[in-house]
Design a protein around this motif. Structure first.
Motif, short mmCIF file in Angstrom:
data_model
loop_
_atom_site.label_atom_id
_atom_site.label_comp_id
_atom_site.label_asym_id
_atom_site.label_seq_id
_atom_site.Cartn_x
_atom_site.Cartn_y
_atom_site.Cartn_z
N ARG A 1 85.88 46.45 -2.49
CA ARG A 1 84.46 46.83 -2.53
C ARG A 1 84.27 48.16 -3.26
O ARG A 1 83.32 48.33 -4.02
N SER A 2 85.19 49.08 -3.04
CA SER A 2 85.13 50.37 -3.72
C SER A 2 85.29 50.19 -5.23
O SER A 2 84.54 50.79 -6.02
N GLU A 3 86.24 49.40 -5.63
CA GLU A 3 86.45 49.14 -7.06
C GLU A 3 85.26 48.43 -7.68
O GLU A 3 84.87 48.73 -8.80
N ARG B 1 82.15 48.66 -6.76
CA ARG B 1 81.08 49.65 -6.94
C ARG B 1 81.37 50.58 -8.12
O ARG B 1 80.49 50.90 -8.90
N GLN C 1 91.77 44.35 6.09
CA GLN C 1 90.74 45.39 6.13
C GLN C 1 90.87 46.37 4.97
O GLN C 1 89.88 46.74 4.34
N GLU C 2 92.09 46.80 4.69
CA GLU C 2 92.32 47.75 3.60
C GLU C 2 91.96 47.13 2.25
O GLU C 2 91.37 47.79 1.39
N SER C 3 92.31 45.88 2.07
CA SER C 3 92.02 45.20 0.81
C SER C 3 90.52 45.05 0.60
O SER C 3 90.01 45.27 -0.50
N ARG C 4 89.82 44.66 1.64
CA ARG C 4 88.36 44.53 1.51
C ARG C 4 87.72 45.86 1.13
O ARG C 4 86.85 45.92 0.26
N ALA C 5 88.15 46.93 1.77
CA ALA C 5 87.60 48.26 1.46
C ALA C 5 87.92 48.66 0.02
O ALA C 5 87.04 49.14 -0.71
N ARG C 6 89.16 48.45 -0.39
CA ARG C 6 89.58 48.82 -1.75
C ARG C 6 88.82 48.00 -2.80
O ARG C 6 88.33 48.54 -3.80
N TYR D 1 87.42 41.51 -8.93
CA TYR D 1 87.27 42.03 -7.57
C TYR D 1 86.43 41.12 -6.68
O TYR D 1 86.77 40.90 -5.52
N LEU E 1 87.63 39.24 -3.25
CA LEU E 1 86.91 39.34 -1.97
C LEU E 1 86.55 37.95 -1.44
O LEU E 1 86.72 37.68 -0.24
#
Length: 70
Positions: free
Chosen positions: A56-58, A60, A49-54, A28, A32
């Motif tokens: 970062r979520s993964e 974490r 934007q969606e990829s960055r959010a996904r 991940y 990023l």
């Protein structure tokens, strides 16, 4: 008058594919970093934007799982 730079859609798709391969491999942070490095070359800004959010979520989620095992 200056002509706008044409978008290289194939190159953009290649970058997004490389990112998805890194994500599927569980890398991940590398994904990023790859997005950050080539964000100006990616035409699909919503994907970016969606990829960055996904990612970062993964990142974490995996971090929390690692800490809970110890």
């Amino acid at each position: 008058m200056l002509q706008p730079k044409p978008y290289d859609y194939e190159y953009s798709e290649l970058i997004m594919y490389q990112c998805s391969v890194l994500e599927e491999a569980g890398r991940y942070q590398d994904a990023l970093t790859h997005l950050d490095k080539f964000d100006k070359d990616i035409v699909d800004k919503l994907y970016l934007q969606e990829s960055r959010a996904r990612l970062r979520s993964e990142e974490r989620r995996v971090g929390k799982e690692c800490r809970s095992r110890w």
